[in-house]
Design an enzyme around this catalytic site. Structure first.
Site, PDB file in Angstrom:
ATOM      1  N   CYS A   1       0.831  -1.209   0.000  1.00 50.67           N
ATOM      2  CA  CYS A   1       0.000   0.000   0.000  1.00 50.67           C
ATOM      3  C   CYS A   1       0.870   1.266   0.000  1.00 50.67           C
ATOM      4  CB  CYS A   1      -0.983  -0.048   1.181  1.00 50.67           C
ATOM      5  SG  CYS A   1      -2.327   1.137   1.056  1.00 50.67           S
TER       6      CYS A   1
ATOM      7  N   HIS B   1      -2.954  -5.603   1.671  1.00 49.83           N
ATOM      8  CA  HIS B   1      -2.210  -5.835   2.910  1.00 49.83           C
ATOM      9  C   HIS B   1      -2.202  -7.311   3.306  1.00 49.83           C
ATOM     10  CE1 HIS B   1      -1.911  -1.550   3.921  1.00 49.83           C
ATOM     11  NE2 HIS B   1      -3.143  -1.427   3.471  1.00 49.83           N
TER      12      HIS B   1
ATOM     13  N   GLU C   1      -0.312  -8.564   5.327  1.00 47.35           N
ATOM     14  CA  GLU C   1      -0.013  -8.570   6.774  1.00 47.35           C
ATOM     15  C   GLU C   1      -1.274  -8.412   7.624  1.00 47.35           C
ATOM     16  OE1 GLU C   1       0.482  -6.076   4.756  1.00 47.35           O
ATOM     17  OE2 GLU C   1       0.107  -4.162   5.759  1.00 47.35           O
TER      18      GLU C   1
END
Lengths: 212, 295
Positions: free
Chosen positions: A78, A171, A173
């Site tokens: 991002c 994302h 993560e």
């Protein structure tokens, strides 16, 4: 193996946790000296305008570009993608011009347009990737040396790779998705410890023989 | 591809992107630009900063939509705006404007003395204030995707923020030390849903991002709460009530990133001009305390 996470602002703790979960030692990078001894670097999500200021203020720009020039892998999610783009739509100066793409910030709109969607990322296998897009950018243009790793159904590009640089508009993560970080760890290992007796090899998923 | 918008992951995810950053109160588009240039991760669009709300007295309400829209047009970072506690129509209006986050805020005059807004009913995410863990978990159960301790807004005094942050974190540590069968009573005492209490006991942290607000007026204040365990800071009056707002804003951003490096903190604290004047808590009559609003 140690992998750094740029920790000036953003969801760096989530990248740190992901690296730890795959058995990699994470190192938070806030100053140039923190780059020493790491084999790769994650650039987290966050606000790219804030990250830009903090990178410039503490003299991280040159050392980060030098680190990338060694061939060590860098992975941006991002805001991390925006930070590494050569061109930012709207004429903003690039921060780390490492990736020959044009990105469009907040391309889907405001927070109300943030979304989740399943994606196919062929280099990471058949299992789809769960993409979490938060005020996400998209890639509007890719240069000749850039591989597209994933697109939305409408064709908009959301994951790219150019040699040692990987970037996603979403994302992993936040989605408990470890495959990108594993790929970075593999690339970092190959970069730091090329197999004995061989020249430094190119990573198997790296596209070969294309004109630069 | 079946895309799903306004999910819990995207709501709390935006707050995760703001971590390690500073959210600044702004009242004009020019303020918003100063904040963005200083490295703010988001701005809170207001008609008046809390110190002025406190000075003006009367009923404090949601800002005029034109103020919020001008600020949304001026910056590329997320824009938050405040609704009164329980005033779900103000929240509906803010959602219609397309703000990125709504703060159901004690800084405004409460509209409902019993109920907070049902935040699950909205597509836009909410941040809510708390003074302790029970209050934080009640807000989360109502749908808040981000929490901030309240501090005492508009005072330039960090003491309440420190008290509240320490309280939240101490209560989390207490839960972690408990046996499973003790968590039922802990939930009763905290007046919070058992499932959330159990989750906090297991994780050792809130299930959403936790910032600190109310009273931060210097880089050292920001670093203090970061070292104590805050994930980021809101600065209200502390910037635009200081002598040199742009420098103060930049310095607080730097201090929030390098909160653990006293040399850098010394460096960024130098020559900032006067911070906002500030108020001792004893000077504030109980009726004018903001932190006690909300329940």
């Amino acid at each position: 193996m140690k992998i750094g996470v740029l920790a000036v602002q953003g969801d760096f703790a989530e990248h740190v946790a992901m690296l730890r979960s795959i058995g990699v030692e994470p190192v938070e990078v806030r100053l140039p000296e923190h780059l020493e001894g790491i084999g790769g670097l994650c650039l987290p999500g966050g606000e790219s305008t804030a990250m830009r200021r903090l990178i410039e203020r503490w003299g991280l720009r040159g050392p980060l570009l030098d680190f990338a020039a060694t061939g060590a892998p860098l992975f941006g999610t991002c805001a991390g993608m925006i930070i590494m783009a050569k061109d930012i739509d709207g004429g903003e100066e690039p921060v780390l011009p490492l990736l020959d793409v044009t990105v469009h910030r907040n391309a889907f709109g405001r927070q109300l347009d943030s979304f989740e969607a399943e994606l196919t990322v062929p280099v990471l296998g058949d299992q789809p990737i769960h993409g979490v897009f938060i005020r996400a950018p998209i890639v509007e243009r890719v240069g000749a040396g850039v591989d597209v790793l994933a697109s939305l159904d409408d064709g908009r590009i959301v994951a790219v790779r150019e040699r040692n640089i990987i970037a996603t508009a979403f994302h992993p993560e936040l989605a408990g998705e470890p495959r990108f970080h594993r790929l970075v760890a593999t690339m970092a290992t190959e970069h730091q410890e090329p197999a004995e007796g061989s020249a430094r090899r190119r990573h198997p998923t790296r596209r070969e023989g294309l004109p630069r | 591809m079946s895309a799903e918008t306004s999910t819990w992951t995207t709501k709390k995810g935006l707050a995760q992107m703001l971590k390690g950053g500073v959210i600044m109160d702004v009242v004009t588009a020019e303020h918003a630009k100063i904040a963005e240039d200083a490295g703010a991760v988001a701005v809170m669009a207001l008609e008046r900063v809390p110190a002025d709300i406190r000075a003006a007295g009367g009923v404090a309400r949601m800002s005029d939509p034109s103020v919020i829209e001008s600020i949304m047009a001026a910056v590329s970072i997320p824009v938050m705006a405040k609704a009164r506690i329980g005033h779900f129509v103000e929240a509906q209006i803010l959602e219609a404007l397309g703000v990125d986050y709504i703060d159901e805020s004690e800084v405004l005059t409460p509209a409902d003395e019993t109920n907070h807004i049902d935040k699950h009913a909205f597509k836009v995410p909410f941040v809510c204030g708390c003074r302790n863990l029970g209050e934080a978990l009640r807000r989360i159960s109502e749908g808040a995707a981000m929490i901030r301790t309240k501090g005492e807004a508009g005072t330039g005094n960090i003491v309440e923020a420190v008290r509240q942050l320490r309280s939240v974190l101490a209560e989390i540590r207490r839960l972690q030390s408990m046996r499973e069968d003790e968590l039922f009573v802990a939930a009763k005492e905290l007046q919070a849903p058992y499932e959330l209490v159990r989750q906090v006991a297991a994780d050792g942290k809130l299930p959403v991002v936790n910032f600190v607000a109310g009273g931060i007026s210097t880089p050292a204040d920001a670093a203090l709460v970061m070292q104590l365990g805050a994930e980021g800071v809101f600065v209200g009056s502390g910037i635009f009530k200081s002598e040199e707002p742009a420098r103060m804003a930049t310095a607080i951003v730097q201090a929030t990133t390098h909160f653990d490096d006293p040399k850098i903190l010394a460096d960024v604290s130098r020559g900032l001009g006067s911070p906002m004047r500030g108020l001792a808590l004893e000077q504030i009559p109980d009726a004018e305390r903001l932190a006690v609003r909300g329940w």
